[in-house]
Design a protein around this motif. Structure first.
Motif: not given
Length: 164
Positions: A27-32
């Motif tokens: 989910a953090g990768v998607v946000r980034l």
């Protein structure tokens, strides 16, 4: 069940494995990815280069960086096929942003070089985008600015790993 040596305790019954502290989860990768893409789009929309495609702007910057190049060399640097680069550079030549010049080492070939108007446009694009970004950074708290400054080497490392 035991955890591998060097890792935290194994998850007990009913517990989910949590990512290690500091690890960017999916989910953090998607946000980034979304933040980078949206910021790039906002920067592109706020500059004089709106009428140029991303490929054209990238080609201009590569020509500026590497000097006069054969189209095949430029295509290799941009990781595209030579016919694609021909279609990218054609409008740049027509707009007077890039010039075709004879290859001094091979009279049958031509090189593409950045024309003065192309250099001026690149400088304007960079200035406008930098001004927009500087304004956004100035609106951050001092702590947020420090976090962003400290993140720069990591973000730069992502570029290196990506082969750009």
């Amino acid at each position: 069940m035991t955890a591998p040596q060097g890792s935290g305790p194994a998850a007990g019954p009913g517990e989910q494995d949590e990512p290690a502290r500091g690890v960017l989860d999916p989910a953090g990768v998607v946000r980034l990815r979304l933040v980078v893409a949206r910021l790039h789009r906002q920067l592109a929309q706020a500059s004089a280069g709106q009428d140029l495609t991303f490929a054209q702007q990238s080609a201009l910057a590569r020509i500026e960086q590497h000097g006069p190049l054969r189209l095949g060399e430029l295509a290799a640097l941009e990781r595209v096929a030579a016919p694609s680069m021909t279609r990218t550079v054609g409008p740049l030549v027509a707009a007077g942003l890039v010039s075709r010049v004879p290859d001094p080492n091979d009279g049958r070939s031509t090189l593409v070089e950045l024309a003065p108007d192309g250099a001026g446009l690149l400088a304007t694009i960079r200035q406008e985008r930098s001004e927009l970004l500087a304004g956004r950074v100035a609106a951050l708290s001092p702590g947020e600015q420090a976090v962003l400054r400290d993140a720069l080497p990591v973000l730069e490392h992502l570029l290196v790993e990506g082969g750009s």
